[in-house]
Design a protein around this motif. Structure first.
Motif, mmCIF file in Angstrom:
data_model
loop_
_atom_site.group_PDB
_atom_site.id
_atom_site.type_symbol
_atom_site.label_atom_id
_atom_site.label_comp_id
_atom_site.label_asym_id
_atom_site.label_seq_id
_atom_site.Cartn_x
_atom_site.Cartn_y
_atom_site.Cartn_z
ATOM 1 N N HIS A 165 -0.851 18.115 112.199
ATOM 2 C CA HIS A 165 -1.496 18.909 111.151
ATOM 3 C C HIS A 165 -1.472 20.404 111.445
ATOM 4 N N HIS A 166 -1.848 20.804 112.681
ATOM 5 C CA HIS A 166 -1.866 22.235 113.005
ATOM 6 C C HIS A 166 -1.695 22.448 114.504
ATOM 7 N N LYS A 213 -1.116 12.999 100.911
ATOM 8 C CA LYS A 213 0.347 13.122 100.951
ATOM 9 C C LYS A 213 0.958 12.375 102.127
ATOM 10 N N PRO A 221 -10.809 19.859 103.728
ATOM 11 C CA PRO A 221 -9.552 20.602 103.591
ATOM 12 C C PRO A 221 -8.328 19.780 104.002
ATOM 13 N N GLU A 273 -3.960 27.674 113.739
ATOM 14 C CA GLU A 273 -5.363 28.015 114.013
ATOM 15 C C GLU A 273 -5.389 28.969 115.183
ATOM 16 N N HIS A 320 -4.827 23.331 121.441
ATOM 17 C CA HIS A 320 -4.697 21.923 121.025
ATOM 18 C C HIS A 320 -3.695 21.768 119.895
ATOM 19 N N GLY A 328 -15.513 26.964 115.331
ATOM 20 C CA GLY A 328 -14.707 25.749 115.368
ATOM 21 C C GLY A 328 -15.287 24.683 116.281
ATOM 22 N N ALA A 329 -14.440 23.695 116.576
ATOM 23 C CA ALA A 329 -14.904 22.507 117.311
ATOM 24 C C ALA A 329 -15.244 22.801 118.765
ATOM 25 N N LYS A 380 2.910 28.537 105.323
ATOM 26 C CA LYS A 380 4.134 29.127 104.768
ATOM 27 C C LYS A 380 4.491 30.470 105.417
ATOM 28 N N GLY A 419 6.135 27.252 108.809
ATOM 29 C CA GLY A 419 5.816 25.917 108.295
ATOM 30 C C GLY A 419 4.686 25.228 109.035
ATOM 31 N N ILE A 464 -13.006 30.892 115.035
ATOM 32 C CA ILE A 464 -11.622 30.520 114.702
ATOM 33 C C ILE A 464 -11.287 31.037 113.305
ATOM 34 N N GLU A 499 -6.295 17.128 119.175
ATOM 35 C CA GLU A 499 -7.532 17.103 118.387
ATOM 36 C C GLU A 499 -7.318 16.154 117.206
HETATM 37 C C1 LIG Z 1 -12.295 23.887 112.422
HETATM 38 C C2 LIG Z 1 -12.522 22.649 113.187
HETATM 39 C C3 LIG Z 1 -11.298 22.198 113.948
HETATM 40 C C4 LIG Z 1 -11.060 23.127 115.143
HETATM 41 O O1 LIG Z 1 -10.006 22.990 115.790
HETATM 42 O O2 LIG Z 1 -11.975 23.922 115.449
HETATM 43 C C5 LIG Z 1 -10.065 22.134 113.067
HETATM 44 O O3 LIG Z 1 -8.972 22.494 113.415
HETATM 45 S S1 LIG Z 1 -10.347 21.515 111.521
HETATM 46 C C6 LIG Z 1 -8.753 21.489 110.713
HETATM 47 C C7 LIG Z 1 -8.971 21.276 109.243
HETATM 48 N N1 LIG Z 1 -9.238 22.548 108.568
HETATM 49 C C8 LIG Z 1 -8.219 23.231 108.011
HETATM 50 O O4 LIG Z 1 -7.080 22.815 108.031
HETATM 51 C C9 LIG Z 1 -8.608 24.541 107.346
HETATM 52 C C10 LIG Z 1 -7.371 25.305 106.904
HETATM 53 N N2 LIG Z 1 -6.571 24.510 105.993
HETATM 54 C C11 LIG Z 1 -6.529 24.798 104.636
HETATM 55 O O5 LIG Z 1 -7.123 25.732 104.148
HETATM 56 C C12 LIG Z 1 -5.693 23.843 103.800
HETATM 57 O O6 LIG Z 1 -5.437 22.655 104.530
HETATM 58 C C13 LIG Z 1 -4.310 24.445 103.369
HETATM 59 C C14 LIG Z 1 -4.549 25.662 102.487
HETATM 60 C C15 LIG Z 1 -3.470 24.814 104.569
HETATM 61 C C16 LIG Z 1 -3.570 23.389 102.580
HETATM 62 O O7 LIG Z 1 -4.444 22.927 101.590
HETATM 63 P P1 LIG Z 1 -3.940 21.801 100.550
HETATM 64 O O8 LIG Z 1 -3.196 20.717 101.299
HETATM 65 O O9 LIG Z 1 -5.079 21.377 99.696
HETATM 66 O O10 LIG Z 1 -2.974 22.678 99.661
HETATM 67 P P2 LIG Z 1 -1.540 22.373 99.163
HETATM 68 O O11 LIG Z 1 -1.271 20.916 99.104
HETATM 69 O O12 LIG Z 1 -1.368 23.189 97.923
HETATM 70 O O13 LIG Z 1 -0.606 22.994 100.324
HETATM 71 C C17 LIG Z 1 0.008 24.243 100.136
HETATM 72 C C18 LIG Z 1 1.374 24.133 100.817
HETATM 73 O O14 LIG Z 1 1.142 24.057 102.233
HETATM 74 C C19 LIG Z 1 1.683 22.837 102.725
HETATM 75 N N3 LIG Z 1 0.760 22.350 103.733
HETATM 76 C C20 LIG Z 1 -0.491 21.869 103.542
HETATM 77 N N4 LIG Z 1 -1.054 21.509 104.727
HETATM 78 C C21 LIG Z 1 -0.110 21.767 105.663
HETATM 79 C C22 LIG Z 1 -0.044 21.592 107.082
HETATM 80 N N5 LIG Z 1 -1.100 21.068 107.752
HETATM 81 N N6 LIG Z 1 1.075 21.955 107.745
HETATM 82 C C23 LIG Z 1 2.130 22.472 107.061
HETATM 83 N N7 LIG Z 1 2.170 22.664 105.709
HETATM 84 C C24 LIG Z 1 1.042 22.302 105.034
HETATM 85 C C25 LIG Z 1 1.782 21.900 101.549
HETATM 86 O O15 LIG Z 1 2.810 20.962 101.779
HETATM 87 C C26 LIG Z 1 2.133 22.868 100.437
HETATM 88 O O16 LIG Z 1 3.492 23.197 100.549
HETATM 89 P P3 LIG Z 1 4.444 22.998 99.253
HETATM 90 O O17 LIG Z 1 5.838 23.333 99.752
HETATM 91 O O18 LIG Z 1 3.910 23.960 98.230
HETATM 92 O O19 LIG Z 1 4.285 21.560 98.855
#
Ligand SMILES: CC[C@H](C(=O)O)C(=O)SCCNC(=O)CCNC(=O)[C@H](O)C(C)(C)COP(=O)(O)OP(=O)(O)OC[C@H]1O[C@@H](n2cnc3c(N)ncnc32)[C@H](O)[C@@H]1OP(=O)(O)O
Ligand SMILES: [Co+2]
Length: 146
Positions: free
Chosen positions: A87-88, A80, A73, A137, A8, A117-118, A129, A133, A123, A63
């Motif tokens: 998102h992912h 932002k 999270p 998942e 997804h 996960g969902a 990074k 970028g 998962i 999703e």
């Molecule tokens: C699990 C149920 C369901 C499933 O399919 O089963 C899901 O998929 S649920 C999805 C939601 N859960 C998650 O996303 C868990 C993992 N995510 C995380 O741990 C955080 O979102 C994290 C660490 C990726 C980012 O956290 P946060 O935004 O609080 O941190 P920062 O703002 O400091 O971000 C660090 C750096 O990463 C860039 N960033 C953040 N999110 C994304 C993204 N989705 N895609 C790409 N880049 C992302 C952010 O811009 C920062 O970059 P910088 O250059 O330092 O500004």
């Protein structure tokens, strides 16, 4: 590690009902799973599916995820990106532990523990990074289909 299909595309949304109406009414997508809460993951989730030329559901799942609770999270992502956004990406693997081992040896940061996960299968997430970028998942393929 044996990579499977793209399961997804995760799309973060500020308003789940408005997003469902958009995908259903504007995009002609099918809502295949009505919204449900995953409090342990801090999100409300729903799945939409894009039909094929004959109107049959395909495996192309979007999703929709809405922040659930203060410590979601994706709260930072929505702050932002107030309109939401892509998102992912989620890929399937046959063996989640072998995949975890592989990415660790490749020096990719794994975000937190392996959890359910969902789709009800294990998962984990890889830091955007380290993954061109893209928040990535990895999910174990559901037994008996997707
Ligand atoms: C699990 C149920 C369901 C499933 O399919 O089963 C899901 O998929 S649920 C999805 C939601 N859960 C998650 O996303 C868990 C993992 N995510 C995380 O741990 C955080 O979102 C994290 C660490 C990726 C980012 O956290 P946060 O935004 O609080 O941190 P920062 O703002 O400091 O971000 C660090 C750096 O990463 C860039 N960033 C953040 N999110 C994304 C993204 N989705 N895609 C790409 N880049 C992302 C952010 O811009 C920062 O970059 P910088 O250059 O330092 O500004
Ligand atoms: Co996902």
């Amino acid at each position: 590690m044996k990579l499977g299909r793209l399961n997804h595309i995760g799309v973060a949304v500020p308003d789940m009902q408005a997003a469902l109406a958009y995908y259903r009414d504007i995009m002609g997508a099918q809502v295949i799973t009505e919204p449900f809460d995953l409090p342990e993951q801090g999100v409300k989730v729903a799945f939409v599916n894009t039909p094929d030329a004959h109107g049959e559901p395909t495996g192309t799942q979007i999703e929709l995820i809405e922040p659930l609770g203060e410590s979601s999270p994706i709260a930072g992502f929505i702050a932002k990106n107030p309109a939401g956004g892509q998102h992912h990406l989620c890929y399937e693997v046959e063996d989640i532990e072998a995949a975890r081992e592989w990415f660790t040896t490749q020096g990719k940061r794994i975000l937190g523990p392996t959890r359910i996960g969902a789709h009800g299968t294990p998962i984990f997430f890889l830091h955007p990074k380290d993954m061109l970028g893209q928040l990535t998942e990895i999910m174990e393929t559901p037994r008996g289909g997707h």
